[in-house]
Design a protein around this motif. Structure first.
Motif, PDB file in Angstrom:
ATOM      1  N   MET A 156      98.641 -15.718  79.000  1.00  0.00           N
ATOM      2  CA  MET A 156      97.774 -16.556  79.820  1.00  0.00           C
ATOM      3  C   MET A 156      96.947 -17.504  78.976  1.00  0.00           C
ATOM      4  O   MET A 156      96.744 -18.655  79.333  1.00  0.00           O
ATOM      5  N   ALA A 157      96.454 -17.004  77.851  1.00  0.00           N
ATOM      6  CA  ALA A 157      95.607 -17.870  77.020  1.00  0.00           C
ATOM      7  C   ALA A 157      96.406 -19.056  76.490  1.00  0.00           C
ATOM      8  O   ALA A 157      95.891 -20.169  76.378  1.00  0.00           O
ATOM      9  N   LEU A 211      90.546 -21.983  71.588  1.00  0.00           N
ATOM     10  CA  LEU A 211      91.540 -21.437  72.509  1.00  0.00           C
ATOM     11  C   LEU A 211      92.794 -20.979  71.773  1.00  0.00           C
ATOM     12  O   LEU A 211      93.389 -19.956  72.121  1.00  0.00           O
ATOM     13  N   GLU A 236      92.165 -17.673  70.282  1.00  0.00           N
ATOM     14  CA  GLU A 236      92.197 -16.607  71.288  1.00  0.00           C
ATOM     15  C   GLU A 236      93.621 -16.264  71.679  1.00  0.00           C
ATOM     16  O   GLU A 236      93.984 -15.098  71.822  1.00  0.00           O
ATOM     17  N   ALA A 237      94.453 -17.291  71.870  1.00  0.00           N
ATOM     18  CA  ALA A 237      95.839 -17.046  72.267  1.00  0.00           C
ATOM     19  C   ALA A 237      96.555 -16.233  71.206  1.00  0.00           C
ATOM     20  O   ALA A 237      97.315 -15.311  71.504  1.00  0.00           O
ATOM     21  N   SER A 251      97.770 -26.329  79.117  1.00  0.00           N
ATOM     22  CA  SER A 251      97.388 -27.176  80.252  1.00  0.00           C
ATOM     23  C   SER A 251      96.141 -27.977  79.930  1.00  0.00           C
ATOM     24  O   SER A 251      95.989 -29.121  80.353  1.00  0.00           O
ATOM     25  N   ARG A 252      95.208 -27.397  79.134  1.00  0.00           N
ATOM     26  CA  ARG A 252      94.019 -28.169  78.768  1.00  0.00           C
ATOM     27  C   ARG A 252      94.377 -29.329  77.851  1.00  0.00           C
ATOM     28  O   ARG A 252      93.814 -30.418  77.962  1.00  0.00           O
ATOM     29  N   LYS A 253      95.303 -29.055  76.931  1.00  0.00           N
ATOM     30  CA  LYS A 253      95.713 -30.140  76.041  1.00  0.00           C
ATOM     31  C   LYS A 253      96.334 -31.263  76.836  1.00  0.00           C
ATOM     32  O   LYS A 253      96.045 -32.440  76.616  1.00  0.00           O
ATOM     33  N   LYS A 285      98.999 -20.468  77.982  1.00  0.00           N
ATOM     34  CA  LYS A 285      99.238 -21.415  79.071  1.00  0.00           C
ATOM     35  C   LYS A 285      97.993 -22.243  79.342  1.00  0.00           C
ATOM     36  O   LYS A 285      98.077 -23.446  79.621  1.00  0.00           O
ATOM     37  N   GLU A 286      96.835 -21.588  79.266  1.00  0.00           N
ATOM     38  CA  GLU A 286      95.613 -22.351  79.500  1.00  0.00           C
ATOM     39  C   GLU A 286      95.421 -23.395  78.414  1.00  0.00           C
ATOM     40  O   GLU A 286      95.004 -24.524  78.691  1.00  0.00           O
ATOM     41  N   LEU A 287      95.727 -23.030  77.159  1.00  0.00           N
ATOM     42  CA  LEU A 287      95.597 -23.996  76.059  1.00  0.00           C
ATOM     43  C   LEU A 287      96.490 -25.197  76.286  1.00  0.00           C
ATOM     44  O   LEU A 287      96.062 -26.345  76.154  1.00  0.00           O
ATOM     45  N   TRP A 312      89.895 -26.860  71.300  1.00  0.00           N
ATOM     46  CA  TRP A 312      91.224 -26.280  71.374  1.00  0.00           C
ATOM     47  C   TRP A 312      91.465 -25.276  70.254  1.00  0.00           C
ATOM     48  O   TRP A 312      92.238 -24.346  70.417  1.00  0.00           O
TER      49      TRP A 312
END
Lengths: 102, 105
Positions: free
Chosen positions: A11-12, A87, A90-91, A18-20, A14-16, A84
């Motif tokens: 999940m982390a 993130l 974290e990922a 999408s934010r990028k 995917k969030e990274l 980023w």
């Protein structure tokens, strides 16, 4: 299942991604349009013919604004990239189960 | 034939070759040759690229083009910051945090 498949599902991560994308895609499109408008406006219309100071026309100012745009976008990107990095770290930790990896 | 220009040209070529020979003596591996053994900091690399653009593009190319063509000559230069931005956002961005800093590896 290799490491990349695990990372892609996290999940982390995917969030990274999408934010990028939310920052990069509009920025790249804006930069390209800003760049292309100068030749198109100066060749096909005469919007940029207005004189500002002496021999300096609006076209010169628009072309000079490209350099200022480069500095501004680099600064904005630098601030976003620091976020980023957090993130991404974290990922990486999520995938490797909390151990610090290289 | 312009003697001064020829002498300067030959001297600069000779100095460049001497420096290249001296530097090649110090290379021990492929990494030394291609990426300076990864010992160059970011700002040093940036300064080298700046020197290249300012000397070749700025002083010689663009001033000459503007002198000859007016505003049309400026088109040579105004693509450079946009090209830098595209490389930054599209090419270099995905390689961030990979632990590898150049495509040459």
């Amino acid at each position: 299942m290799n490491v990349y498949s695990e990372v892609v599902e996290a999940m982390a991560f995917k969030e990274l991604v999408s934010r990028k994308r939310a920052f990069l895609v509009p920025t790249v499109i804006f930069v390209l349009l800003f760049f292309l408008m100068l030749p198109i406006l100066s060749i096909f219309t005469d919007v940029l013919d207005g004189k500002v100071v002496g021999a300096v026309s609006c076209a010169y100012l628009y072309a000079f604004a490209q350099f200022i745009l480069a500095w501004v976008v680099t600064f904005l990107y630098w601030r976003k990239a620091n976020l980023w990095d957090e993130l991404a770290r974290e990922a990486r930790e999520e995938v490797s189960g909390g151990e610090a990896s290289a | 034939m312009n003697v001064t220009a020829t002498v300067f040209f030959a001297a600069i070529v000779a100095v460049t070759l001497v420096i290249t020979y001296w530097a090649s003596k110090r290379n021990k591996s492929t990494s030394d040759h291609y990426v300076a053994g990864k010992g160059i900091k970011g700002w040093q690399n940036g300064l080298a690229i700046t020197g290249d653009f300012v000397s070749m593009g700025g002083f010689l190319g663009i001033t000459g083009a503007i002198a000859l063509q007016g505003f049309n000559g400026f088109y040579l230069s105004y693509g450079i910051p946009i090209a830098f931005l595209l490389v930054l956002l599209v090419v270099a961005e995905p390689m961030r945090n990979l632990g590898k800093y150049t495509v040459g590896m």
